[in-house]
Structures are given as structure tokens and as C-alpha cells.
Design a protein around this motif. Structure first.
Motif, short mmCIF file in Angstrom:
data_model
loop_
_atom_site.label_atom_id
_atom_site.label_comp_id
_atom_site.label_asym_id
_atom_site.label_seq_id
_atom_site.Cartn_x
_atom_site.Cartn_y
_atom_site.Cartn_z
N TYR A 174 0.84 -1.20 0.00
CA TYR A 174 0.00 0.00 0.00
C TYR A 174 0.87 1.24 0.00
N VAL B 30 -6.31 -9.78 -4.39
CA VAL B 30 -6.66 -8.42 -4.76
C VAL B 30 -8.18 -8.35 -4.99
N ASN C 163 -10.50 -3.78 -8.34
CA ASN C 163 -9.37 -2.86 -8.22
C ASN C 163 -8.48 -3.00 -9.46
N ALA D 164 -4.64 -2.02 -9.26
CA ALA D 164 -3.79 -3.01 -8.61
C ALA D 164 -3.58 -4.23 -9.52
#
Length: 174
Positions: free
Chosen positions: A102, A134, A138, A141
Motif C-alpha cells: 500500500y 486483490v 481494483n 492493482a
């Protein structure tokens, strides 16, 4: 510190210590709020508490089961990544899992996550499988992980996050 439109110029990456728990918790929550807005309920994101998250990080860093690295620039923590033993039922002994990576949203798109990922993967012996989970929605990502050699393996799980039914997909490499 506003990072502006340029890359941070003095980013360093090092192993985290228990003294980093507060900074990691702050980045963790800021990243969740930035990355998961519109995916995870707003009320849940608003309820995230730095003090409680810091306590969890202090415990994790003290136990030493996983290893966490932090990226910082001029004393400000920009991001972190955590690698440890794979926790999935189908994992074999020695398999690893990227538990978290992150960044503070102000550091997105500036190469910090790339440098963190390269550092973490540089610690993995050749041929050792690494997995990660994940949130399916997202896209940012998912693209990042594919750029670093991870691919979905067809395994999904459902998680209740703040009252929302969220699908997570597993990525693997190695």
C-alpha cells in the motif's frame, strides 16, 4: 508534504521495525480510502481508525512471522509491503504470500510501489511461488501485479467488507 508531479527524489526502502507501526497504519488507511472508494462502503472506510490499526501493526511487527518493508522520502513514510508464509489451504510448505502493498495516494504513479515490489521480490529465492489477493474491482492493482509477473490462477473468494460482498481474486507468480 505534497509530492507534486515529480518522483520523490530520496526514496529509501528498509525493513520496518515496531517504531514504524503508526506510520504504516496511517498509510494503510489512507491507501484503503483512496483505492477502495466506490468499491468498499464509504461508512466502512470512514470508520477505519489509525490507533486501532497501529495496534495491529505493532503486534504483527513484534511477532516477526512476516517481513515488512517501508518506503520513505525525507522521513515521511510513503508506502509499505509485507511478505510472509502463504496462508491458503492449497499452499505448499515454503510458498510465500504478499500480504499487503500500500502507498499513500500522493505517492501513486511515482515509482514507489515498483521499487517496493522489486525489493520484496528480490528477497524471494528463484522458483518460490508467491501469491497475493486483490479485490476484483481494483483495476489499478490488477494491472500493477500483472506488470510484475503475477497472473490470476482462477481462484476467487468472497469477503464481507463493511457489509458489502466483495470478490477477491488470487494472483500467483513463480
Amino acid at each position: 508534504m505534497d509530492l507534486g508531479a515529480t518522483e520523490p527524489d530520496t526514496v529509501t526502502i528498509r525493513r520496518a521495525t515496531v517504531d514504524d507501526a503508526d506510520a504504516i497504519a496511517t498509510v494503510h488507511i489512507a491507501s484503503w480510502r483512496g483505492a477502495y472508494a466506490g468499491i468498499v462502503p464509504d461508512a466502512y472506510l470512514a470508520s477505519l481508525d489509525v490507533e486501532r490499526r497501529s495496534e495491529l501493526w505493532l503486534k504483527s511487527l513484534s511477532e516477526g512471522v512476516a517481513h515488512t518493508w517501508i518506503a520513505s522520502d525525507r522521513g515521511r513514510t510513503l508506502g509499505f509491503a509485507t511478505l510472509g508464509p502463504a496462508r491458503d489451504e492449497d499452499a505448499e510448505a515454503g510458498d510465500l504470500e504478499l500480504y499487503a502493498i500500500y502507498l499513500d495516494p500522493e505517492a501513486w504513479g511515482r515509482g514507489v510501489a515498483r521499487d517496493l515490489m522489486r525489493t520484496v521480490l528480490g528477497e524471494v529465492r528463484p522458483g518460490v511461488p508467491v501469491s497475493l489477493w486483490v479485490i476484483a474491482d481494483n483495476d489499478r492493482a490488477r494491472h500493477f501485479y500483472r506488470r510484475h509477473g503475477f497472473q490470476t490462477d482462477g481462484v476467487e473468494r468472497r469477503e464481507d467488507i463493511g457489509g458489502a460482498d466483495i470478490t477477491e481474486v488470487r494472483f500467483r507468480r513463480g
